[in-house]
Design a protein around this motif. Structure first.
Motif, PDB file in Angstrom:
ATOM      1  N   SER A 219       3.832  -1.146   2.359  1.00 43.68           N
ATOM      2  CA  SER A 219       2.870  -2.148   2.840  1.00 43.68           C
ATOM      3  C   SER A 219       3.467  -2.702   4.125  1.00 43.68           C
TER       4      SER A 219
ATOM      5  N   ALA B 207       7.107  -4.056   4.487  1.00 45.80           N
ATOM      6  CA  ALA B 207       7.955  -3.654   3.361  1.00 45.80           C
ATOM      7  C   ALA B 207       9.113  -2.809   3.865  1.00 45.80           C
ATOM      8  N   TRP B 208      10.259  -2.924   3.188  1.00 46.76           N
ATOM      9  CA  TRP B 208      11.411  -2.116   3.608  1.00 46.76           C
ATOM     10  C   TRP B 208      11.352  -0.715   3.018  1.00 46.76           C
ATOM     11  N   LEU B 209      10.558  -0.596   1.957  1.00 44.15           N
ATOM     12  CA  LEU B 209      10.513   0.680   1.269  1.00 44.15           C
ATOM     13  C   LEU B 209       9.468   1.586   1.912  1.00 44.15           C
TER      14      LEU B 209
END
Lengths: 306, 426
Positions: free
Chosen positions: A124, A127-129
């Motif tokens: 998103s 987001a870090w992921l």
């Protein structure tokens, strides 16, 4: 029960038959670029009754890159609905820009450029992921516009683990189709010079039609290309798996006509295209599939290209 | 002290994880990007109800190393809920590319759903587990090198092309009532590729051609026949003071054609396996275990055909070096084959398959007269199966397998297995 000599001979013959017959079934697709599961290749148009494309076309990676940068989307899922985001990552745009430009320069009128690329997209905004997602489709140039039909837009990238081997895709690849509309979890967004393809009184969410003019402002922000890359010269080569910076290579394809050109400043479609588009427009109006206003507006638009 | 710290930290940790999962909207089982690594968790879980009928031709007659249940001489029926040929799998895979060099990590462990060994389970008989795959890979345009434990090369295409990989196939006395997996067509058409410590080189694709070679951890002999209690036995590891200053080698060459856009696709392959068997035991000479294989697979319009054949001297049957030498330390010849046809119905995706094949083991010069030997001569089976995908991930399987084991002295055993189950890939 031992297999008798006849059985063994039969098996040997079977293996021999496989060996001898196999070259006859060799794939005829021309690979432009390949890295792992990512590929850009030339392939026949998916619909035999489709109008021929205006191929080959001379363009540059920067021009294609600027066009791809304009493509935006938004997720349909309420849980993940976000602000509009780019369809492609910068790395995907870089790779696709080079490969599609090379493909357009080599494709024949009856060929499309298929792509299957993987990009790491944030789960998103902020987001870090990141997750690896697949975008796949077909590209062709016709009537002065670049057409992209998406079979997949940021769909999950998975490999099936079968006995420790991860060679098989979990989900079947979909390169999009002129005839069958692909359902997506995203909405591809229209913008200035970017519109969904209109058919049967409706629009298709999987097929975007892009005017090269619209990319002109974005081109100014891109790094200038070396002179040698400004016009992709048709060249024969061999496909390869590469992890190096991409230099698109095309095999088994030689342009039959001198490439038409997408100029950085203006597009000069052949006059026959103008005629064909005007006829098509007139046909749509006569069948009352478009209003008089739309008809007049589109006609002016086409004539302005002369 | 520790518990107090945990009590303090756990709520915060749980909150952080929950927040991360929510805000990042993590999709389970997607390939994730972590730093420069692509990280995947993948595998399958499967389970089958198996109804097995085991019949020796004459009760009490043994087929030593026979794979049809009943080869031990007992006439019985068995019902189980067990893992099929494909072990349930939890696989961790990570891959990155830096400066043109690809590096990979593969770790996979295999939890079975039933007890760890054959026979009737009892309370507290916990399930079995294996750790089959642990390897690293690195490579680039010049190919990939694997270091670690991975599927052997010889026989790998045979098992990976076997339709019973999604099912059950032959169960045998060894896996009735449990065990980590059934046998499928292992020992009934091909030698098990097995999971081997190895250093393997895989070439890049040269317009469809590729090859693999591996230096493999040397293995010892297995006297499986002795466990059956018949008149036959083999040279086993305890009889053969094996020198380990030797290595195993395996390799294959493959030609593949067609692709996702081609109407017809397939591949042909040819492979080899070899290992020296050297012993310090007086009277046992050094021998070589050597085998070759050829196979082909072709697919068009939903129809897929597979043909496979192997032959070897001293490689044994069922597993590598199983019953490979007679009691005098001389090698036995063996071979096997299978043919398979499957058809996948368009749209629904249901696959129907039928296959037939067998493995043969010859007597060695020290085995005595054939009429006196209960040693397995042939394991043979016929399989028909229906494999229906309910979703992209979930498959339902219905299979019938008839297996027959025949000894050199004419003893026979027959196994009939009906299997119904599900396999879910994730």
């Amino acid at each position: 029960m031992q297999p008798g000599p006849a059985t063994r001979s039969w098996l040997a013959s079977l293996a021999f038959a496989f060996c001898c017959l196999s070259p006859a079934f060799a794939a005829s697709d021309a690979t432009i670029w390949k890295r792992g599961d990512q590929i850009v290749q030339l392939a026949p148009q998916d619909d035999a009754s489709a109008l021929p494309n205006d191929h080959p076309v001379s363009t540059t990676p920067n021009e294609i890159g600027a066009i791809l940068e304009m493509l935006r989307m938004r997720f349909l899922d309420d849980d993940t609905e976000t602000a509009p985001a780019s369809v492609f990552t910068p790395e995907e745009i870089d790779n696709l820009g080079k490969a599609i430009a090379a493909g357009l320069g080599h494709a024949t009128p009856n060929q499309d450029i298929l792509f299957h690329v993987i990009g790491a997209h944030r789960t998103s905004p902020g987001a870090w992921l990141k997750r690896n997602r697949v975008s796949a489709g077909r590209v062709f140039f016709r009537d002065g516009h670049l057409n992209i039909i998406f079979g997949q837009v940021q769909t999950p990238y998975r490999k099936k683990n079968l006995y420790g081997q991860t060679d098989e895709d979990f989900y079947p690849r979909n390169y999009g189709s002129r005839a069958a509309v692909a359902e997506h979890d995203v909405v591809l967004l229209a913008a200035d010079g970017v519109r969904p393809y209109e058919a049967n009184g409706g629009v298709r969410n999987d097929w975007m039609v892009i005017s090269p003019h619209a990319a002109t402002p974005a081109l100014a922000d891109r790094e200038p290309e070396p002179q040698s890359a400004a016009i992709i010269a048709p060249a024969a080569g061999v496909s390869r798996n590469s992890s190096e910076p991409m230099e698109p290579m095309v095999e088994k394809s030689t342009p039959r006509d001198a490439p038409s050109e997408i100029s950085r400043d203006r597009v000069t479609p052949p006059a026959t295209n103008i005629e064909r588009r005007l006829e098509e427009l007139k046909r749509l109006r006569e069948r009352e599939l478009i209003s008089e206003e739309v008809y007049q507006a589109r006609m002016k638009e086409i004539l302005q290209e002369l | 002290m520790l518990s107090k710290r945990l009590r303090n930290w756990l709520p915060a940790l749980t909150g952080i994880i929950a927040l991360t999962m929510t805000s990042a909207n993590v999709y389970a089982f997607e390939s994730m990007k972590m730093g420069n690594w692509d990280v995947d968790i993948s595998g399958n879980i499967n389970g089958f109800f198996t109804s097995i009928d085991c019949k020796p031709n004459v009760v009490g007659e043994v087929v030593s190393s026979g794979l049809a249940c009943g080869s031990f001489g007992s006439d019985y029926r068995s019902g189980n809920v067990q893992t099929g040929l494909l072990p349930s799998w939890f696989g961790f895979h990570a891959k990155q590319e830096t400066m043109g060099l690809i590096t990979e990590i593969n770790i996979g462990f295999q939890p079975g759903i039933d007890g760890g060994s054959g026979g009737i389970d009892t309370g507290l008989s916990l399930n079995s587990e294996n750790l089959r795959q642990v390897n690293l890979k690195f490579g680039s345009d010049w190919g990939m090198i694997t270091v670690g434990r991975d599927l052997g090369i010889f026989g790998s295409d045979a098992i990976l092309s076997d339709m019973t990989l999604l099912g059950v196939g032959t169960v045998s006395d060894l896996a009735v009532g449990g065990g980590n997996t059934t046998l499928g067509r292992i020992g009934v058409g091909y030698l098990y590729a097995d999971w081997k410590a190895q250093i393997q080189y895989a070439s890049p694709d040269f317009s469809g051609f590729s090859f693999n070679v591996a230096l493999v951890d040397p293995w010892g002999l297995v006297d499986l026949a002795d466990a059956y209690g018949g008149t036959a036995s083999s040279t086993g590891a305890s009889d053969f003071d094996q020198k380990f200053d030797t290595y195993g080698f395996e390799g294959k060459a493959v030609y593949s054609w067609g692709g996702e856009n081609a109407t017809t696709s397939g591949k042909v392959w040819a492979g080899f396996i070899t290992q020296s068997l050297e012993s310090d035991t007086p009277g046992l000479s050094s021998e070589d275990a050597t085998g070759i294989e050829v196979g082909g697979k072709v697919a068009f319009s939903g129809l897929e055909l597979v043909g496979y054949y192997y032959s070897g001297d001293g490689i044994g049957t069922t597993g590598f070096l199983f019953d490979a030498m007679d009691p005098g330390g001389a090698t036995r010849d063996s071979d096997g084959y299978y043919v398979q046809a499957t058809y996948k119905f368009p749209e629904v995706g249901t696959k129907l398959g039928v296959s037939f094949g067998g493995s043969n083991l010859d007597l060695g010069p020290n085995d005595g007269l054939a009429v006196n030997s209960t040693l397995l001569e042939t394991n043979e089976s016929f399989v028909i199966g229906v494999y229906h995908p309910l979703t992209q991930s979930l498959n339902l399987v219905l299979e019938y397998t008839a297996t027959e084991a025949t000894a050199h002295n004419g003893n026979k055993a027959e196994e009939s297995t009906i299997a119904l189950g599900a396999i879910l890939f994730y």
